[in-house]
Design a protein around this motif. Sequence first.
Motif: not given
Length: 156
Positions: A17-42
């Motif tokens: 939620p803090i990152q979402l608030m920061q989106l409004k403060m920046h004109k150039k934004v990239i969002v990377l969705f769906g990165t692995e955080d379930l334990g697959n090291y590869g």
Amino acid sequence: MKRNGLIKKIIHYIYLPIQLMQLKMHKKVIVLFGTEDLGNYGDQHIALSELEFLHYYFKDYYIMEVPATSVLRRKSLLNYKFDHNVILFSQGGGNLGDQYLLGERMRHLAISLHPENQYFIFPQTVYYKDEDGEWMRKDKIAFNGNAKVHLFIREQ
């Protein structure tokens, strides 16, 4: 295990939620969705490499990472109305097709909710058990029907 659960809750309910608030403060934004955080090291290594790539080539952009479990737990992150200038990326790997539907569902949701945004799918291995099946048809519609979706394929 409890410590890991606490860390994930902090990420999901405080950090994002803090990152979402920061989106409004920046004109150039990239969002990377769906990165692995379930334990697959590869896949975690792929995510780190993708973030390194984005930071190297988009130095003047604010880059926000949204892990897969955050997308699942808080679909509101995908429902957030991004400015049309926000560039969306999704994790690469080998999850495009009808074998790993979690990645498919996240991509289709992001594409349908953000038709005005450029959307890049990092290199993927594509595999369909049923080449005439439901997910092949959905992917053809999503990728062929949208000039703002850019799909990068790896291997044959």
